[in-house]
Motif scaffolding. Structure first.
Motif, PDB file in Angstrom:
ATOM      1  N   HIS A 287       1.008  -1.345   0.032  1.00 51.76           N
ATOM      2  CA  HIS A 287      -0.015  -0.650   0.381  1.00 51.76           C
ATOM      3  C   HIS A 287       1.166   1.610  -0.032  1.00 51.76           C
ATOM      4  O   HIS A 287       0.111   2.295   0.162  1.00 51.76           O
ATOM      5  CB  HIS A 287      -1.415   0.467   0.724  1.00 51.76           C
TER       6      HIS A 287
ATOM      7  N   VAL B  14      -9.071   4.235  -5.244  1.00 59.04           N
ATOM      8  CA  VAL B  14      -9.351   5.128  -3.956  1.00 59.04           C
ATOM      9  C   VAL B  14     -10.398   5.068  -3.740  1.00 59.04           C
ATOM     10  O   VAL B  14     -11.463   6.821  -4.390  1.00 59.04           O
ATOM     11  CB  VAL B  14      -8.181   6.111  -3.738  1.00 59.04           C
TER      12      VAL B  14
ATOM     13  N   ALA C 175     -10.345  10.966  -0.556  1.00 59.74           N
ATOM     14  CA  ALA C 175      -9.074  10.228  -0.441  1.00 59.74           C
ATOM     15  C   ALA C 175      -8.111  11.262  -0.937  1.00 59.74           C
ATOM     16  O   ALA C 175      -6.970  10.853  -1.141  1.00 59.74           O
ATOM     17  CB  ALA C 175     -10.011  10.171  -1.568  1.00 59.74           C
TER      18      ALA C 175
ATOM     19  N   SER D 159      -6.251  10.793   1.457  1.00 66.12           N
ATOM     20  CA  SER D 159      -5.356   8.151   1.530  1.00 66.12           C
ATOM     21  C   SER D 159      -4.181   9.160   0.950  1.00 66.12           C
ATOM     22  O   SER D 159      -2.906   8.313   0.737  1.00 66.12           O
ATOM     23  CB  SER D 159      -6.221   7.950   0.328  1.00 66.12           C
TER      24      SER D 159
ATOM     25  N   ARG E 281       0.080   8.389   0.980  1.00 63.29           N
ATOM     26  CA  ARG E 281       1.670   8.387   0.836  1.00 63.29           C
ATOM     27  C   ARG E 281       2.395   9.358  -0.385  1.00 63.29           C
ATOM     28  O   ARG E 281       3.341   8.671  -0.906  1.00 63.29           O
ATOM     29  CB  ARG E 281       0.909   7.149  -0.178  1.00 63.29           C
TER      30      ARG E 281
ATOM     31  N   LEU F 198      -5.125   7.350   8.844  1.00 61.53           N
ATOM     32  CA  LEU F 198      -5.800   6.723   7.785  1.00 61.53           C
ATOM     33  C   LEU F 198      -6.813   7.316   7.962  1.00 61.53           C
ATOM     34  O   LEU F 198      -7.553   6.963   8.800  1.00 61.53           O
ATOM     35  CB  LEU F 198      -5.166   5.159   7.594  1.00 61.53           C
TER      36      LEU F 198
ATOM     37  N   ASP G 242      -9.909   4.801   3.748  1.00 60.49           N
ATOM     38  CA  ASP G 242      -8.239   4.485   2.941  1.00 60.49           C
ATOM     39  C   ASP G 242      -8.404   2.983   2.368  1.00 60.49           C
ATOM     40  O   ASP G 242      -9.061   2.185   3.176  1.00 60.49           O
ATOM     41  CB  ASP G 242      -7.688   4.438   4.503  1.00 60.49           C
TER      42      ASP G 242
ATOM     43  N   TYR H 111      -5.891   0.370   2.816  1.00 58.92           N
ATOM     44  CA  TYR H 111      -5.537  -0.172   3.914  1.00 58.92           C
ATOM     45  C   TYR H 111      -6.608  -0.965   4.676  1.00 58.92           C
ATOM     46  O   TYR H 111      -6.652  -1.724   4.971  1.00 58.92           O
ATOM     47  CB  TYR H 111      -4.182   0.673   4.500  1.00 58.92           C
TER      48      TYR H 111
ATOM     49  N   GLY I 250     -10.859   7.350  11.246  1.00 57.43           N
ATOM     50  CA  GLY I 250     -10.043   7.123  10.416  1.00 57.43           C
ATOM     51  C   GLY I 250      -8.819   5.864  11.470  1.00 57.43           C
ATOM     52  O   GLY I 250      -8.872   6.317  12.751  1.00 57.43           O
TER      53      GLY I 250
END
Length: 350
Positions: free
Chosen positions: A16, A35, A43, A46, A50, A261, A265, A267, A294
């Motif tokens: 991820h 996503v 989104a 999320s 990353r 997250l 998300d 994950y 979250g």
């Protein structure tokens, strides 16, 4: 190969891309399934977990997996629509939550075709629903307590959007659809669902048919009819059978110190929640039916939940509920604030 829970979690964190921040949003692995987003713009949060500079501008917003709003790479939507198209009446009934309807597949095709014909210019969800209902098969129409009228069942309406070739205009405050240009039409048959199974197991594996079925909104019985006969390897996770694509190697990642997250998300979309978060009280806190929280990811484990809100139009405030002592969350909160275009951030604890 017998894997431990910790090995699986560290592998998923790597898959991820939560163990690093990259620069190219379009190359993120999570976009292989899309996503999930919501009206609060989850989104982009999320992506902030990353990416160095998160942005959703290069993606198309539509209803796709389980009829939920997702961001997708625009060039993949036609193939995604064919792969998500139900392969049987039983599969269509499961996804539409209409277990007693006959010929659900034909009804869904009728709905999607009508939606495409109606949306010739940008149209709100309410206006589209009003125009669609008189054209819809009666078995798809039901009374709605919320608006006091009869209209096409919401799950069916949502499942029809992508095969109809409709996207959501992100700038509009009300859900507003417009046509995706060059759309080939409503799929005639399912094509490419094996690849979606492969993608799920790449991101969320090792896993089995029950988790994959739950993710795509179908039944285990139907999913097993589409389970790939090759390309997968069987492993065990703490002694329980599961599967991985044969071209995916288990990676022992270095977990991030902390990530915030959002509730939607990728994950957290894995369906084996007992593996993600064994503590039942914590599961109940994170995976609420309404008002989901979250997750605070610390050193590879979910160590708390969080909620965020914009204060005074300029500050993003995170309220944390710790399950164990937490590190400083302010640096991550500042990244979320920046992703939402805000200048300030703060953290408080329950």
């Amino acid at each position: 190969m017998d894997l431990t829970r910790q090995q699986v979690l560290l592998h998923r964190i790597h898959q991820h891309e939560l163990d690093r921040r990259t620069s190219d949003a379009t190359e993120l692995a999570v976009f292989s399934l899309g996503v999930q987003d919501n009206t609060a713009g989850a989104a982009v949060l999320s992506l902030a977990a990353r990416l160095k500079a998160p942005s959703t501008e290069d993606f198309t917003h539509t209803w796709s997996v389980r009829g939920a709003p997702h961001l997708h790479r625009a060039g993949e939507l036609k193939a995604f629509s064919r792969a998500l198209w139900p392969w049987s009446d039983a599969d269509a009934r499961a996804r539409a939550a209409r277990p007693k309807v006959d010929d659900m597949l034909a009804a869904l095709r009728h709905i999607a075709t009508a939606m495409r014909s109606i949306v010739t210019k940008p149209m709100t969800k309410g206006d589209l629903s009003k125009a669609l209902t008189p054209l819809a098969p009666q078995q798809t129409v039901e009374p709605c307590r919320g608006c006091g009228t009869d209209h096409v069942s919401d799950p069916i309406f949502r499942l029809g959007a992508l095969p109809a070739g409709l996207r959501i205009i992100p700038e509009e405050k009300t859900v507003t659809f417009e046509r995706i240009h060059g759309w080939p039409g409503v799929p005639r048959i399912t094509a490419g669902f094996d690849e979606l199974i492969h993608r799920y197991l790449t991101l969320h594996g090792p896993a089995g048919p029950s988790e994959v079925a739950s993710y795509f909104g179908t039944t285990v019985r139907e999913l097993k009819k589409r389970w790939p006969k090759e390309g997968l390897v069987e492993v065990t996770v703490d002694g329980v059978a599961a599967w991985l694509p044969e071209d995916v190697e288990i990676v022992d990642a270095e977990p991030p110190d902390v990530r915030l997250l959002p509730p939607t998300d990728p994950y957290l979309q894995a369906r084996d929640r007992d593996l993600l978060l064994p503590d039942k009280a914590a599961q109940k806190d994170i995976f609420r039916i309404l008002g989901r929280r979250g997750a605070i990811l610390v050193d590879g484990e979910i160590a708390g939940s969080w909620q965020g809100k914009v204060v005074s139009g300029k500050r993003y405030e995170v309220t944390a509920t710790p399950y164990r002592p937490l590190p400083d969350l302010l640096p991550e909160t500042e990244l979320l604030a920046q992703a939402k275009g805000l200048d300030d951030a703060s953290v408080k604890s329950n």
